[in-house]
Motif scaffolding. Structure first.
Motif, short mmCIF file in Angstrom:
data_model
loop_
_atom_site.label_atom_id
_atom_site.label_comp_id
_atom_site.label_asym_id
_atom_site.label_seq_id
_atom_site.Cartn_x
_atom_site.Cartn_y
_atom_site.Cartn_z
N ALA A 18 0.64 -0.93 0.19
CA ALA A 18 0.43 -0.32 0.30
C ALA A 18 1.10 1.13 0.22
O ALA A 18 0.45 2.19 -0.65
CB ALA A 18 -1.04 0.22 1.27
N LEU A 19 1.70 0.80 0.75
CA LEU A 19 2.63 2.41 0.38
C LEU A 19 3.32 2.46 -0.85
O LEU A 19 3.63 3.51 -1.29
CB LEU A 19 3.92 2.37 1.49
N SER A 20 4.01 1.19 -1.35
CA SER A 20 4.51 2.17 -2.46
C SER A 20 3.59 2.06 -3.64
O SER A 20 3.50 2.71 -4.16
CB SER A 20 4.92 0.33 -3.15
N GLN A 21 2.02 2.09 -3.36
CA GLN A 21 0.52 2.57 -4.28
C GLN A 21 0.82 3.90 -4.23
O GLN A 21 0.39 5.04 -4.87
CB GLN A 21 -0.76 1.21 -3.98
N LEU A 22 0.93 4.07 -2.33
CA LEU A 22 0.57 5.54 -2.55
C LEU A 22 1.24 6.51 -2.84
O LEU A 22 1.30 7.92 -2.99
CB LEU A 22 0.93 6.20 -0.81
N LYS A 24 2.27 6.76 -5.57
CA LYS A 24 2.71 7.02 -7.07
C LYS A 24 1.71 7.81 -7.21
O LYS A 24 1.05 7.76 -8.54
CB LYS A 24 2.51 5.17 -7.75
N LEU A 25 0.87 7.79 -6.22
CA LEU A 25 -0.81 9.14 -6.65
C LEU A 25 -0.41 10.72 -6.75
O LEU A 25 0.60 10.79 -6.06
CB LEU A 25 -1.72 9.18 -5.41
N ALA A 81 -3.84 -3.48 3.40
CA ALA A 81 -3.20 -4.15 1.71
C ALA A 81 -2.85 -2.96 0.97
O ALA A 81 -2.17 -3.26 -0.13
CB ALA A 81 -3.48 -5.19 2.02
N TYR A 82 -4.42 -2.55 0.52
CA TYR A 82 -3.49 -2.08 -0.89
C TYR A 82 -5.25 -1.07 -1.14
O TYR A 82 -5.71 -0.46 -0.51
CB TYR A 82 -5.12 -3.47 -1.49
N VAL A 83 -4.42 0.38 -2.29
CA VAL A 83 -5.18 1.46 -2.04
C VAL A 83 -4.78 1.59 -3.91
O VAL A 83 -4.22 1.21 -4.39
CB VAL A 83 -4.53 2.75 -1.49
#
Length: 85
Positions: A18-22, A24-25, A81-83
């Motif tokens: 989730a932190l990795s996805q965050l 990229k936002l 876990a996922y965003v």
């Protein structure tokens, strides 16, 4: 007289995916996601249970946000876990 407080919110923790996805936002997407995280922290049961797992899936159609998370046994910590925003 002490002030009246609302219900206690649970602490929200994000795991590595989730932190990795965050990261990229955009700022606007992060702002929309923040509103969803606040909603989950105030009411951890807001998401739909994912069958045969401990996970819950929260999707806010208006803001276009989706969060996959689970709540600890004492409901004091919600682990994201996922965003998606």
């Amino acid at each position: 007289m002490s002030p009246e407080y609302g219900p206690r919110r649970c602490q929200v923790v994000m795991v590595e995916p989730a932190l990795s996805q965050l990261e990229k936002l955009t700022a606007a997407e992060t702002h929309r996601l923040d509103r969803a995280i606040v909603a989950i922290s105030a009411n951890p049961k807001i998401g739909t249970p994912v069958p045969n797992t401990l996970l819950r899936d929260y999707a806010d159609e208006v803001d276009g946000v989706r969060v996959i998370y689970f709540v600890t046994a004492l409901r004091s910590i919600t682990i994201v876990a996922y965003v998606e925003a």
